[in-house]
Scaffold this motif. Structure first.
Motif, mmCIF file in Angstrom:
data_model
loop_
_atom_site.group_PDB
_atom_site.id
_atom_site.type_symbol
_atom_site.label_atom_id
_atom_site.label_comp_id
_atom_site.label_asym_id
_atom_site.label_seq_id
_atom_site.Cartn_x
_atom_site.Cartn_y
_atom_site.Cartn_z
ATOM 1 N N GLU A 2 0.835 -1.209 0.000
ATOM 2 C CA GLU A 2 0.000 0.000 0.000
ATOM 3 C C GLU A 2 0.866 1.254 0.000
ATOM 4 O O GLU A 2 0.599 2.203 -0.737
ATOM 5 C CB GLU A 2 -0.921 0.006 1.224
ATOM 6 C CG GLU A 2 -1.873 -1.174 1.317
ATOM 7 C CD GLU A 2 -2.805 -1.287 0.127
ATOM 8 O OE1 GLU A 2 -3.173 -0.246 -0.439
ATOM 9 O OE2 GLU A 2 -3.147 -2.421 -0.252
ATOM 10 N N LEU A 3 1.903 1.233 0.810
ATOM 11 C CA LEU A 3 2.798 2.392 0.829
ATOM 12 C C LEU A 3 3.473 2.582 -0.521
ATOM 13 O O LEU A 3 3.669 3.706 -0.977
ATOM 14 C CB LEU A 3 3.852 2.225 1.922
ATOM 15 C CG LEU A 3 3.364 2.536 3.331
ATOM 16 C CD1 LEU A 3 4.429 2.182 4.363
ATOM 17 C CD2 LEU A 3 2.988 4.013 3.457
ATOM 18 N N GLU A 4 3.789 1.477 -1.172
ATOM 19 C CA GLU A 4 4.434 1.584 -2.475
ATOM 20 C C GLU A 4 3.469 2.130 -3.524
ATOM 21 O O GLU A 4 3.878 2.845 -4.440
ATOM 22 C CB GLU A 4 5.012 0.231 -2.893
ATOM 23 C CG GLU A 4 6.337 -0.045 -2.188
ATOM 24 C CD GLU A 4 6.737 -1.495 -2.145
ATOM 25 O OE1 GLU A 4 7.632 -1.839 -1.374
ATOM 26 O OE2 GLU A 4 6.141 -2.301 -2.885
ATOM 27 N N ARG A 5 2.204 1.797 -3.383
ATOM 28 C CA ARG A 5 1.213 2.391 -4.293
ATOM 29 C C ARG A 5 1.177 3.905 -4.115
ATOM 30 O O ARG A 5 1.097 4.658 -5.085
ATOM 31 C CB ARG A 5 -0.181 1.813 -4.028
ATOM 32 C CG ARG A 5 -0.342 0.397 -4.539
ATOM 33 C CD ARG A 5 -1.660 -0.208 -4.089
ATOM 34 N NE ARG A 5 -2.818 0.470 -4.642
ATOM 35 C CZ ARG A 5 -4.083 0.203 -4.285
ATOM 36 N NH1 ARG A 5 -4.309 -0.721 -3.351
ATOM 37 N NH2 ARG A 5 -5.070 0.835 -4.834
ATOM 38 N N SER A 59 -4.541 0.242 -12.987
ATOM 39 C CA SER A 59 -4.148 0.434 -11.594
ATOM 40 C C SER A 59 -3.843 -0.879 -10.876
ATOM 41 O O SER A 59 -3.001 -0.894 -9.977
ATOM 42 C CB SER A 59 -5.194 1.255 -10.844
ATOM 43 O OG SER A 59 -6.481 0.768 -11.068
ATOM 44 N N PRO A 60 -4.469 -2.004 -11.235
ATOM 45 C CA PRO A 60 -4.084 -3.246 -10.557
ATOM 46 C C PRO A 60 -2.648 -3.658 -10.841
ATOM 47 O O PRO A 60 -2.115 -4.534 -10.163
ATOM 48 C CB PRO A 60 -5.067 -4.283 -11.119
ATOM 49 C CG PRO A 60 -6.219 -3.499 -11.615
ATOM 50 C CD PRO A 60 -5.642 -2.213 -12.110
ATOM 51 N N SER A 61 -2.038 -3.056 -11.857
ATOM 52 C CA SER A 61 -0.654 -3.425 -12.156
ATOM 53 C C SER A 61 0.296 -3.020 -11.036
ATOM 54 O O SER A 61 1.281 -3.719 -10.774
ATOM 55 C CB SER A 61 -0.201 -2.751 -13.456
ATOM 56 O OG SER A 61 -0.842 -3.320 -14.569
ATOM 57 N N ILE A 62 0.010 -1.920 -10.380
ATOM 58 C CA ILE A 62 0.974 -1.379 -9.414
ATOM 59 C C ILE A 62 1.195 -2.319 -8.229
ATOM 60 O O ILE A 62 2.343 -2.657 -7.932
ATOM 61 C CB ILE A 62 0.556 0.030 -8.942
ATOM 62 C CG1 ILE A 62 0.255 0.927 -10.149
ATOM 63 C CG2 ILE A 62 1.650 0.650 -8.086
ATOM 64 C CD1 ILE A 62 1.365 0.981 -11.159
ATOM 65 N N PRO A 63 0.146 -2.774 -7.568
ATOM 66 C CA PRO A 63 0.405 -3.753 -6.509
ATOM 67 C C PRO A 63 1.100 -5.009 -7.019
ATOM 68 O O PRO A 63 1.881 -5.623 -6.281
ATOM 69 C CB PRO A 63 -0.984 -4.077 -5.954
ATOM 70 C CG PRO A 63 -1.962 -3.321 -6.747
ATOM 71 C CD PRO A 63 -1.247 -2.333 -7.590
ATOM 72 N N ARG A 72 4.670 -10.114 -18.093
ATOM 73 C CA ARG A 72 5.322 -9.420 -19.213
ATOM 74 C C ARG A 72 4.617 -8.119 -19.528
ATOM 75 O O ARG A 72 5.238 -7.088 -19.765
ATOM 76 C CB ARG A 72 5.326 -10.320 -20.445
ATOM 77 C CG ARG A 72 6.230 -11.525 -20.326
ATOM 78 C CD ARG A 72 6.576 -12.108 -21.683
ATOM 79 N NE ARG A 72 5.410 -12.599 -22.419
ATOM 80 C CZ ARG A 72 4.885 -13.813 -22.268
ATOM 81 N NH1 ARG A 72 5.418 -14.652 -21.388
ATOM 82 N NH2 ARG A 72 3.840 -14.180 -22.971
ATOM 83 N N LYS A 73 3.300 -8.181 -19.500
ATOM 84 C CA LYS A 73 2.517 -6.990 -19.826
ATOM 85 C C LYS A 73 2.745 -5.876 -18.802
ATOM 86 O O LYS A 73 2.958 -4.719 -19.177
ATOM 87 C CB LYS A 73 1.036 -7.371 -19.844
ATOM 88 C CG LYS A 73 0.275 -6.840 -21.031
ATOM 89 C CD LYS A 73 -1.076 -7.521 -21.053
ATOM 90 C CE LYS A 73 -2.080 -6.788 -21.861
ATOM 91 N NZ LYS A 73 -3.398 -7.441 -21.772
ATOM 92 N N ASP A 74 2.691 -6.237 -17.561
ATOM 93 C CA ASP A 74 2.905 -5.235 -16.516
ATOM 94 C C ASP A 74 4.260 -4.561 -16.690
ATOM 95 O O ASP A 74 4.378 -3.332 -16.597
ATOM 96 C CB ASP A 74 2.829 -5.887 -15.129
ATOM 97 C CG ASP A 74 1.397 -6.192 -14.712
ATOM 98 O OD1 ASP A 74 0.465 -5.558 -15.248
ATOM 99 O OD2 ASP A 74 1.199 -7.072 -13.850
ATOM 100 N N LEU A 75 5.275 -5.385 -16.925
ATOM 101 C CA LEU A 75 6.624 -4.823 -17.042
ATOM 102 C C LEU A 75 6.749 -3.984 -18.308
ATOM 103 O O LEU A 75 7.394 -2.939 -18.304
ATOM 104 C CB LEU A 75 7.656 -5.950 -17.036
ATOM 105 C CG LEU A 75 7.698 -6.780 -15.749
ATOM 106 C CD1 LEU A 75 8.703 -7.918 -15.872
ATOM 107 C CD2 LEU A 75 8.040 -5.905 -14.550
ATOM 108 N N ALA A 76 6.077 -4.444 -19.369
ATOM 109 C CA ALA A 76 6.212 -3.745 -20.645
ATOM 110 C C ALA A 76 5.590 -2.352 -20.604
ATOM 111 O O ALA A 76 5.935 -1.487 -21.399
ATOM 112 C CB ALA A 76 5.568 -4.576 -21.758
ATOM 113 N N TYR A 77 4.658 -2.126 -19.666
ATOM 114 C CA TYR A 77 4.089 -0.780 -19.550
ATOM 115 C C TYR A 77 5.169 0.251 -19.273
ATOM 116 O O TYR A 77 5.019 1.424 -19.590
ATOM 117 C CB TYR A 77 3.062 -0.724 -18.406
ATOM 118 C CG TYR A 77 1.765 -1.419 -18.697
ATOM 119 C CD1 TYR A 77 1.030 -1.105 -19.838
ATOM 120 C CD2 TYR A 77 1.265 -2.384 -17.835
ATOM 121 C CE1 TYR A 77 -0.160 -1.745 -20.102
ATOM 122 C CE2 TYR A 77 0.078 -3.026 -18.088
ATOM 123 C CZ TYR A 77 -0.639 -2.707 -19.222
ATOM 124 O OH TYR A 77 -1.816 -3.337 -19.495
#
Lengths: 205, 205
Positions: free
Chosen positions: A192-195, B5-9, B44-49
DNA sequence: CTAAATTTTGTACCTTTTGTAACCATAGAG
DNA sequence: CTCTATGGTTACAAAAGGTACAAAATTTAG
Protein backbone atom coordinates in the motif's frame (compact mmCIF):
# COMPACT_ATOMS: atom_id res chain seq x y z
CA UNK A 1 -26.49 -15.04 -10.80
CA UNK A 2 -22.90 -13.89 -10.91
CA UNK A 3 -22.26 -11.02 -8.54
CA UNK A 4 -19.29 -8.76 -9.30
CA UNK A 5 -16.76 -9.09 -6.52
CA UNK A 6 -16.26 -5.32 -6.17
CA UNK A 7 -19.90 -5.13 -5.14
CA UNK A 8 -19.24 -6.75 -1.77
CA UNK A 9 -16.97 -4.11 -0.27
CA UNK A 10 -19.43 -1.54 -1.58
CA UNK A 11 -22.26 -3.32 0.23
CA UNK A 12 -20.13 -3.04 3.36
CA UNK A 13 -19.78 0.65 2.70
CA UNK A 14 -23.52 1.16 2.25
CA UNK A 15 -24.10 -0.70 5.49
CA UNK A 16 -21.58 1.45 7.33
CA UNK A 17 -23.31 4.58 6.06
CA UNK A 18 -26.72 3.29 7.07
CA UNK A 19 -25.46 2.67 10.58
CA UNK A 20 -24.40 6.27 10.87
CA UNK A 21 -27.81 7.61 9.87
CA UNK A 22 -29.99 9.09 12.57
CA UNK A 23 -33.65 10.06 12.31
CA UNK A 24 -34.06 8.77 8.80
CA UNK A 25 -36.63 6.19 7.80
CA UNK A 26 -36.23 6.23 4.06
CA UNK A 27 -33.18 6.83 1.90
CA UNK A 28 -32.89 7.13 -1.86
CA UNK A 29 -30.13 5.77 -4.06
CA UNK A 30 -29.29 9.38 -4.80
CA UNK A 31 -28.66 10.12 -1.14
CA UNK A 32 -26.67 6.93 -0.71
CA UNK A 33 -24.66 7.99 -3.73
CA UNK A 34 -23.71 11.28 -2.12
CA UNK A 35 -22.80 9.62 1.17
CA UNK A 36 -20.65 6.90 -0.32
CA UNK A 37 -19.15 8.42 -3.44
CA UNK A 38 -20.52 5.60 -5.59
CA UNK A 39 -22.86 6.51 -8.45
CA UNK A 40 -26.58 6.20 -7.80
CA UNK A 41 -26.90 3.65 -10.58
CA UNK A 42 -24.15 1.62 -8.98
CA UNK A 43 -25.96 1.65 -5.65
CA UNK A 44 -29.22 0.48 -7.20
CA UNK A 45 -27.48 -2.20 -9.21
CA UNK A 46 -25.52 -3.56 -6.27
CA UNK A 47 -28.65 -3.79 -4.18
CA UNK A 48 -30.70 -5.27 -7.00
CA UNK A 49 -28.32 -8.22 -7.25
CA UNK A 50 -29.70 -9.43 -3.96
CA UNK A 51 -33.39 -8.60 -4.21
CA UNK A 52 -35.93 -5.84 -4.58
CA UNK A 53 -35.49 -3.80 -1.46
CA UNK A 54 -36.66 -0.40 -2.65
CA UNK A 55 -39.97 1.15 -3.57
CA UNK A 56 -40.18 3.27 -6.70
CA UNK A 57 -41.14 6.79 -5.86
CA UNK A 58 -39.97 6.64 -2.27
CA UNK A 59 -36.67 4.83 -1.80
CA UNK A 60 -35.26 2.26 0.60
CA UNK A 61 -36.51 1.72 4.13
CA UNK A 62 -33.41 2.20 6.25
CA UNK A 63 -34.20 -0.43 8.87
CA UNK A 64 -35.20 -3.03 6.32
CA UNK A 65 -32.14 -2.33 4.23
CA UNK A 66 -29.84 -2.61 7.23
CA UNK A 67 -31.29 -6.02 8.04
CA UNK A 68 -30.99 -7.16 4.44
CA UNK A 69 -27.39 -6.02 4.13
CA UNK A 70 -26.48 -7.79 7.34
CA UNK A 71 -27.95 -10.97 5.92
CA UNK A 72 -26.09 -10.53 2.66
CA UNK A 73 -22.77 -9.97 4.38
CA UNK A 74 -23.38 -12.83 6.75
CA UNK A 75 -23.00 -10.62 9.82
CA UNK A 76 -26.50 -11.28 11.09
CA UNK A 77 -24.82 -13.94 13.19
CA UNK A 78 -21.53 -13.89 15.07
CA UNK A 79 -18.32 -15.44 13.80
CA UNK A 80 -15.65 -16.91 15.98
CA UNK A 81 -12.17 -15.90 14.92
CA UNK A 82 -8.74 -17.29 15.66
CA UNK A 83 -5.86 -14.84 15.79
CA UNK A 84 -2.39 -16.17 15.04
CA UNK A 85 0.44 -14.03 16.30
CA UNK A 86 0.37 -11.99 19.49
CA UNK A 87 3.10 -9.52 18.60
CA UNK A 88 2.68 -5.83 18.00
CA UNK A 89 0.16 -6.10 15.22
CA UNK A 90 -1.69 -9.02 16.72
CA UNK A 91 -2.07 -7.18 20.00
CA UNK A 92 -3.33 -4.09 18.23
CA UNK A 93 -5.90 -6.15 16.38
CA UNK A 94 -6.93 -7.82 19.59
CA UNK A 95 -7.50 -4.45 21.21
CA UNK A 96 -9.45 -3.11 18.24
CA UNK A 97 -13.03 -2.76 19.35
CA UNK A 98 -14.49 -2.75 15.88
CA UNK A 99 -14.29 -6.51 15.60
CA UNK A 100 -16.51 -7.46 18.48
CA UNK A 101 -18.96 -4.71 17.66
CA UNK A 102 -19.41 -6.19 14.19
CA UNK A 103 -19.91 -9.70 15.43
CA UNK A 104 -16.38 -10.97 15.00
CA UNK A 105 -15.26 -12.51 18.26
CA UNK A 106 -11.61 -13.31 18.60
CA UNK A 107 -11.94 -16.46 20.60
CA UNK A 108 -8.48 -17.95 20.33
CA UNK A 109 -5.04 -16.43 20.23
CA UNK A 110 -2.03 -18.49 19.25
CA UNK A 111 1.66 -17.73 19.36
CA UNK A 112 4.91 -19.66 19.34
CA UNK A 113 6.70 -17.49 21.88
CA UNK A 114 7.16 -19.33 25.18
CA UNK A 115 7.16 -16.01 26.99
CA UNK A 116 3.69 -15.20 25.76
CA UNK A 117 2.05 -18.60 25.93
CA UNK A 118 -0.21 -18.95 28.93
CA UNK A 119 -0.41 -15.20 29.56
CA UNK A 120 -3.61 -13.28 29.13
CA UNK A 121 -4.02 -10.67 26.40
CA UNK A 122 -7.19 -8.60 26.52
CA UNK A 123 -8.66 -11.30 28.69
CA UNK A 124 -7.86 -14.08 26.25
CA UNK A 125 -5.33 -16.77 26.97
CA UNK A 126 -2.47 -17.05 24.53
CA UNK A 127 -2.14 -20.65 23.44
CA UNK A 128 0.72 -22.59 22.03
CA UNK A 129 0.53 -22.65 18.28
CA UNK A 130 1.06 -26.39 18.45
CA UNK A 131 -2.45 -26.69 19.86
CA UNK A 132 -3.79 -25.04 16.75
CA UNK A 133 -4.83 -28.13 14.90
CA UNK A 134 -6.65 -29.66 17.81
CA UNK A 135 -8.39 -26.47 18.89
CA UNK A 136 -9.88 -25.46 15.56
CA UNK A 137 -11.06 -28.97 14.83
CA UNK A 138 -12.82 -29.11 18.14
CA UNK A 139 -14.63 -25.83 17.94
CA UNK A 140 -15.23 -25.46 14.28
CA UNK A 141 -13.79 -22.02 13.80
CA UNK A 142 -13.45 -21.24 10.12
CA UNK A 143 -12.13 -17.70 10.11
CA UNK A 144 -8.57 -16.76 11.05
CA UNK A 145 -6.44 -13.64 11.15
CA UNK A 146 -2.74 -14.16 10.51
CA UNK A 147 -0.40 -11.59 12.04
CA UNK A 148 2.91 -13.42 12.12
CA UNK A 149 6.28 -12.52 10.57
CA UNK A 150 6.85 -13.21 6.91
CA UNK A 151 9.05 -16.25 7.52
CA UNK A 152 6.39 -18.08 9.50
CA UNK A 153 3.35 -17.14 7.45
CA UNK A 154 3.16 -19.90 4.85
CA UNK A 155 3.70 -22.58 7.45
CA UNK A 156 1.04 -21.15 9.74
CA UNK A 157 -1.40 -20.87 6.88
CA UNK A 158 -0.77 -24.46 5.80
CA UNK A 159 -1.51 -25.52 9.34
CA UNK A 160 -4.68 -23.44 9.44
CA UNK A 161 -5.93 -25.03 6.25
CA UNK A 162 -5.27 -28.47 7.63
CA UNK A 163 -7.27 -27.47 10.67
CA UNK A 164 -10.31 -26.79 8.57
CA UNK A 165 -10.12 -22.99 8.37
CA UNK A 166 -11.89 -21.71 5.26
CA UNK A 167 -11.20 -17.97 5.25
CA UNK A 168 -8.05 -16.09 6.20
CA UNK A 169 -7.17 -12.46 6.64
CA UNK A 170 -3.43 -12.34 6.13
CA UNK A 171 -1.20 -9.46 7.18
CA UNK A 172 2.10 -11.10 6.29
CA UNK A 173 3.72 -9.70 3.15
CA UNK A 174 3.46 -12.86 1.12
CA UNK A 175 0.86 -14.23 -1.23
CA UNK A 176 0.26 -17.60 0.33
CA UNK A 177 -0.45 -20.70 -1.71
CA UNK A 178 -3.70 -22.34 -0.72
CA UNK A 179 -6.17 -24.67 -2.35
CA UNK A 180 -9.04 -23.36 -4.44
CA UNK A 181 -11.73 -23.60 -1.80
CA UNK A 182 -9.94 -21.40 0.73
CA UNK A 183 -10.45 -17.65 0.62
CA UNK A 184 -7.48 -15.50 1.54
CA UNK A 185 -7.49 -11.73 1.70
CA UNK A 186 -4.10 -10.10 1.97
CA UNK A 187 -3.42 -6.81 3.67
CA UNK A 188 0.10 -5.79 2.83
CA UNK A 189 1.23 -2.52 4.32
CA UNK A 190 4.38 -2.25 2.24
CA UNK A 191 2.46 -2.70 -0.97
CA UNK A 192 0.00 0.00 0.00
CA UNK A 193 2.80 2.39 0.83
CA UNK A 194 4.43 1.58 -2.47
CA UNK A 195 1.21 2.39 -4.29
CA UNK A 196 1.26 5.78 -2.61
CA UNK A 197 4.91 6.22 -3.39
CA UNK A 198 4.19 5.43 -7.04
CA UNK A 199 1.46 8.03 -7.03
CA UNK A 200 3.66 10.66 -5.45
CA UNK A 201 6.43 10.09 -7.90
CA UNK A 202 4.16 10.20 -10.94
CA UNK A 203 2.30 13.24 -9.71
CA UNK A 204 4.79 15.81 -10.89
CA UNK A 205 5.41 14.27 -14.31
CA UNK B 1 -0.04 5.53 -21.79
CA UNK B 2 -2.72 4.50 -19.37
CA UNK B 3 -1.46 1.96 -16.89
CA UNK B 4 -4.07 -0.31 -15.27
CA UNK B 5 -4.15 0.43 -11.59
CA UNK B 6 -4.08 -3.25 -10.56
CA UNK B 7 -0.65 -3.42 -12.16
CA UNK B 8 0.97 -1.38 -9.41
CA UNK B 9 0.41 -3.75 -6.51
CA UNK B 10 1.54 -6.55 -8.80
CA UNK B 11 4.75 -4.65 -9.51
CA UNK B 12 5.21 -4.51 -5.75
CA UNK B 13 4.71 -8.24 -5.62
CA UNK B 14 7.27 -8.90 -8.35
CA UNK B 15 9.73 -6.71 -6.51
CA UNK B 16 9.15 -8.56 -3.27
CA UNK B 17 9.80 -11.87 -5.03
CA UNK B 18 12.97 -10.57 -6.65
CA UNK B 19 14.27 -9.52 -3.26
CA UNK B 20 13.85 -13.05 -1.98
CA UNK B 21 15.86 -14.58 -4.82
CA UNK B 22 19.33 -15.81 -4.10
CA UNK B 23 21.94 -16.88 -6.59
CA UNK B 24 19.92 -16.00 -9.63
CA UNK B 25 21.05 -13.62 -12.35
CA UNK B 26 18.29 -14.06 -14.87
CA UNK B 27 14.61 -14.79 -14.40
CA UNK B 28 11.92 -15.49 -16.96
CA UNK B 29 8.33 -14.33 -16.90
CA UNK B 30 7.44 -18.00 -16.53
CA UNK B 31 9.42 -18.30 -13.32
CA UNK B 32 8.01 -15.04 -11.98
CA UNK B 33 4.58 -16.38 -12.80
CA UNK B 34 5.13 -19.46 -10.66
CA UNK B 35 6.50 -17.40 -7.78
CA UNK B 36 3.73 -14.80 -7.76
CA UNK B 37 0.65 -16.62 -8.95
CA UNK B 38 0.12 -14.12 -11.76
CA UNK B 39 0.09 -15.42 -15.33
CA UNK B 40 3.30 -15.14 -17.30
CA UNK B 41 1.63 -12.90 -19.87
CA UNK B 42 0.43 -10.66 -17.09
CA UNK B 43 3.95 -10.34 -15.79
CA UNK B 44 5.32 -9.42 -19.21
CA UNK B 45 2.52 -6.99 -19.83
CA UNK B 46 2.90 -5.24 -16.52
CA UNK B 47 6.62 -4.82 -17.04
CA UNK B 48 6.21 -3.75 -20.65
CA UNK B 49 4.09 -0.78 -19.55
CA UNK B 50 7.23 0.76 -18.16
CA UNK B 51 9.85 -0.21 -20.70
CA UNK B 52 11.65 -3.08 -22.35
CA UNK B 53 13.55 -4.70 -19.55
CA UNK B 54 13.82 -8.23 -20.84
CA UNK B 55 15.75 -9.99 -23.56
CA UNK B 56 13.94 -12.44 -25.78
CA UNK B 57 15.37 -15.90 -25.43
CA UNK B 58 16.85 -15.35 -22.00
CA UNK B 59 14.64 -13.32 -19.66
CA UNK B 60 15.09 -10.47 -17.22
CA UNK B 61 18.31 -9.57 -15.47
CA UNK B 62 17.41 -9.74 -11.80
CA UNK B 63 19.57 -6.85 -10.63
CA UNK B 64 18.51 -4.58 -13.46
CA UNK B 65 14.87 -5.43 -12.91
CA UNK B 66 15.11 -4.74 -9.19
CA UNK B 67 16.53 -1.32 -9.91
CA UNK B 68 13.89 -0.58 -12.52
CA UNK B 69 11.03 -1.65 -10.25
CA UNK B 70 12.38 0.48 -7.44
CA UNK B 71 12.38 3.44 -9.80
CA UNK B 72 8.86 2.69 -10.97
CA UNK B 73 7.52 2.41 -7.45
CA UNK B 74 9.42 5.48 -6.35
CA UNK B 75 11.24 3.63 -3.60
CA UNK B 76 14.67 4.32 -5.01
CA UNK B 77 14.68 7.21 -2.57
CA UNK B 78 13.42 7.45 1.00
CA UNK B 79 10.10 8.95 1.99
CA UNK B 80 9.44 10.73 5.21
CA UNK B 81 6.15 9.74 6.76
CA UNK B 82 3.95 11.31 9.39
CA UNK B 83 1.95 8.99 11.61
CA UNK B 84 -1.22 10.36 13.15
CA UNK B 85 -2.47 8.46 16.16
CA UNK B 86 -0.27 6.74 18.71
CA UNK B 87 -2.84 4.31 20.05
CA UNK B 88 -2.78 0.55 19.70
CA UNK B 89 -2.68 0.45 15.95
CA UNK B 90 -0.39 3.46 15.59
CA UNK B 91 2.10 1.93 18.01
CA UNK B 92 2.03 -1.36 16.18
CA UNK B 93 2.71 0.41 12.89
CA UNK B 94 5.52 2.35 14.49
CA UNK B 95 7.11 -0.84 15.70
CA UNK B 96 6.74 -2.57 12.33
CA UNK B 97 10.22 -2.94 10.91
CA UNK B 98 9.09 -3.32 7.33
CA UNK B 99 8.60 0.40 6.86
CA UNK B 100 12.10 1.59 7.52
CA UNK B 101 13.58 -1.31 5.60
CA UNK B 102 11.60 -0.25 2.53
CA UNK B 103 12.61 3.38 2.76
CA UNK B 104 9.59 4.71 4.60
CA UNK B 105 10.80 6.62 7.62
CA UNK B 106 8.21 7.57 10.17
CA UNK B 107 9.64 10.92 11.13
CA UNK B 108 6.76 12.46 13.02
CA UNK B 109 4.14 11.06 15.33
CA UNK B 110 1.13 13.12 16.33
CA UNK B 111 -1.59 12.50 18.88
CA UNK B 112 -4.13 14.54 20.77
CA UNK B 113 -3.76 12.69 24.06
CA UNK B 114 -2.07 14.89 26.68
CA UNK B 115 -0.77 11.76 28.38
CA UNK B 116 1.12 10.71 25.27
CA UNK B 117 2.36 14.05 24.02
CA UNK B 118 6.01 14.62 24.78
CA UNK B 119 6.72 10.97 25.51
CA UNK B 120 8.95 8.88 23.29
CA UNK B 121 7.62 5.99 21.23
CA UNK B 122 10.18 3.82 19.48
CA UNK B 123 12.59 6.70 19.88
CA UNK B 124 10.29 9.25 18.27
CA UNK B 125 8.73 12.08 20.20
CA UNK B 126 4.94 12.20 20.17
CA UNK B 127 3.85 15.69 19.20
CA UNK B 128 0.68 17.56 19.80
CA UNK B 129 -1.61 17.23 16.84
CA UNK B 130 -2.03 20.99 16.92
CA UNK B 131 1.53 21.30 15.70
CA UNK B 132 0.60 19.31 12.64
CA UNK B 133 0.06 22.14 10.26
CA UNK B 134 3.25 23.91 11.15
CA UNK B 135 5.41 20.82 11.11
CA UNK B 136 4.42 19.44 7.74
CA UNK B 137 4.65 22.83 6.08
CA UNK B 138 8.15 23.27 7.40
CA UNK B 139 9.56 19.93 6.39
CA UNK B 140 7.65 19.06 3.27
CA UNK B 141 6.41 15.66 4.23
CA UNK B 142 3.80 14.51 1.77
CA UNK B 143 2.91 11.02 2.98
CA UNK B 144 0.86 10.32 6.08
CA UNK B 145 -0.57 7.29 7.84
CA UNK B 146 -3.82 7.88 9.71
CA UNK B 147 -4.51 5.57 12.64
CA UNK B 148 -7.03 7.52 14.66
CA UNK B 149 -10.57 6.57 15.75
CA UNK B 150 -13.41 6.92 13.27
CA UNK B 151 -14.79 10.09 14.86
CA UNK B 152 -11.54 12.01 14.47
CA UNK B 153 -10.54 10.74 11.05
CA UNK B 154 -12.18 13.23 8.68
CA UNK B 155 -11.00 16.18 10.72
CA UNK B 156 -7.44 14.89 10.87
CA UNK B 157 -7.44 14.23 7.16
CA UNK B 158 -8.74 17.72 6.39
CA UNK B 159 -5.92 19.11 8.48
CA UNK B 160 -3.37 16.93 6.71
CA UNK B 161 -4.56 18.14 3.34
CA UNK B 162 -4.30 21.74 4.46
CA UNK B 163 -0.77 20.98 5.56
CA UNK B 164 0.21 19.94 2.08
CA UNK B 165 0.05 16.18 2.43
CA UNK B 166 -0.57 14.52 -0.93
CA UNK B 167 -0.95 10.83 -0.12
CA UNK B 168 -2.65 9.18 2.83
CA UNK B 169 -2.90 5.64 4.10
CA UNK B 170 -6.08 5.61 6.14
CA UNK B 171 -6.97 2.92 8.67
CA UNK B 172 -10.14 4.58 9.95
CA UNK B 173 -13.34 2.92 8.74
CA UNK B 174 -14.58 5.89 6.75
CA UNK B 175 -14.18 6.92 3.15
CA UNK B 176 -12.84 10.40 3.63
CA UNK B 177 -13.74 13.26 1.33
CA UNK B 178 -10.69 14.86 -0.20
CA UNK B 179 -9.96 16.91 -3.28
CA UNK B 180 -9.08 15.28 -6.58
CA UNK B 181 -5.34 15.70 -6.35
CA UNK B 182 -4.98 13.83 -3.06
CA UNK B 183 -4.53 10.07 -3.08
CA UNK B 184 -6.11 8.14 -0.25
CA UNK B 185 -5.85 4.41 0.24
CA UNK B 186 -8.20 2.94 2.79
CA UNK B 187 -7.48 -0.14 4.81
CA UNK B 188 -10.72 -1.12 6.48
CA UNK B 189 -10.49 -4.19 8.64
CA UNK B 190 -14.23 -4.53 9.10
CA UNK B 191 -14.86 -4.48 5.38
CA UNK B 192 -12.27 -7.17 4.82
CA UNK B 193 -13.79 -9.34 7.51
CA UNK B 194 -17.20 -8.80 5.99
CA UNK B 195 -15.91 -9.93 2.62
CA UNK B 196 -14.73 -13.12 4.30
CA UNK B 197 -18.00 -13.47 6.12
CA UNK B 198 -19.86 -13.11 2.83
CA UNK B 199 -17.68 -15.81 1.34
CA UNK B 200 -18.23 -18.16 4.25
CA UNK B 201 -21.96 -17.71 4.15
CA UNK B 202 -22.22 -18.25 0.41
CA UNK B 203 -19.90 -21.22 0.43
CA UNK B 204 -22.43 -23.79 1.46
CA UNK B 205 -25.20 -22.61 -0.86
C1' DC C 1 31.32 -21.88 -38.23
C1' DT C 2 26.64 -21.93 -39.92
C1' DA C 3 21.99 -22.97 -39.79
C1' DA C 4 18.14 -24.87 -37.69
C1' DA C 5 15.59 -25.43 -33.45
C1' DT C 6 14.29 -23.58 -29.08
C1' DT C 7 13.31 -20.23 -25.76
C1' DT C 8 11.38 -16.04 -24.44
C1' DT C 9 9.93 -11.29 -24.89
C1' DG C 10 6.70 -7.69 -26.41
C1' DT C 11 2.43 -6.69 -28.62
C1' DA C 12 -1.91 -6.97 -31.33
C1' DC C 13 -6.30 -8.93 -30.80
C1' DC C 14 -10.12 -11.06 -28.40
C1' DT C 15 -12.97 -12.13 -24.22
C1' DT C 16 -14.60 -11.22 -19.80
C1' DT C 17 -15.63 -8.26 -16.21
C1' DT C 18 -17.06 -4.00 -14.36
C1' DG C 19 -19.09 0.46 -14.51
C1' DT C 20 -22.16 4.13 -16.73
C1' DA C 21 -26.10 5.91 -18.84
C1' DA C 22 -30.56 5.69 -20.69
C1' DC C 23 -35.22 3.82 -20.33
C1' DC C 24 -39.50 2.17 -18.36
C1' DA C 25 -42.80 1.26 -14.88
C1' DT C 26 -44.67 2.25 -10.44
C1' DA C 27 -45.61 4.66 -6.10
C1' DG C 28 -46.95 8.76 -4.02
C1' DA C 29 -48.19 13.91 -3.96
C1' DG C 30 -51.14 17.47 -5.21
C1' DC D 1 -56.13 12.23 -12.67
C1' DT D 2 -51.71 14.09 -13.69
C1' DC D 3 -47.09 14.83 -12.58
C1' DT D 4 -42.78 13.96 -10.27
C1' DA D 5 -39.54 11.13 -8.02
C1' DT D 6 -37.46 6.84 -7.80
C1' DG D 7 -36.16 1.83 -8.28
C1' DG D 8 -35.14 -1.92 -11.47
C1' DT D 9 -33.66 -3.33 -16.07
C1' DT D 10 -31.40 -3.22 -20.27
C1' DA D 11 -28.09 -1.55 -23.47
C1' DC D 12 -23.65 0.48 -24.01
C1' DA D 13 -18.79 1.74 -22.88
C1' DA D 14 -14.53 1.19 -20.55
C1' DA D 15 -11.18 -1.44 -18.15
C1' DA D 16 -8.70 -5.44 -17.37
C1' DG D 17 -7.10 -9.92 -18.34
C1' DG D 18 -6.08 -13.89 -21.53
C1' DT D 19 -4.45 -15.78 -26.11
C1' DA D 20 -1.59 -16.09 -29.86
C1' DC D 21 2.09 -14.93 -32.64
C1' DA D 22 6.08 -12.34 -34.78
C1' DA D 23 10.66 -10.94 -33.64
C1' DA D 24 14.84 -11.51 -31.17
C1' DA D 25 18.20 -13.94 -28.56
C1' DT D 26 20.17 -18.30 -27.28
C1' DT D 27 21.23 -23.04 -27.77
C1' DT D 28 21.98 -27.17 -30.34
C1' DA D 29 23.22 -29.96 -34.36
C1' DG D 30 25.86 -30.81 -38.21
Amino acid sequence: MKIPSPSIPRISLYYRVLLSLKDKDIISSQELSELTGCSAAQVRKDLAYFGQFGRPGSGYNVEVLKTELKNILGIDKDWDVALIGAGNLGSALLAYKGFRGQGFNIKYVFDNDRKKIGKLKQGIKVRDILELKKATKQIGINLAVVAVPQEAAQEVIDELVLSGIKAILNFAPIRPRVSEDIKVLNIDLSTELERLSYFLQRRKV
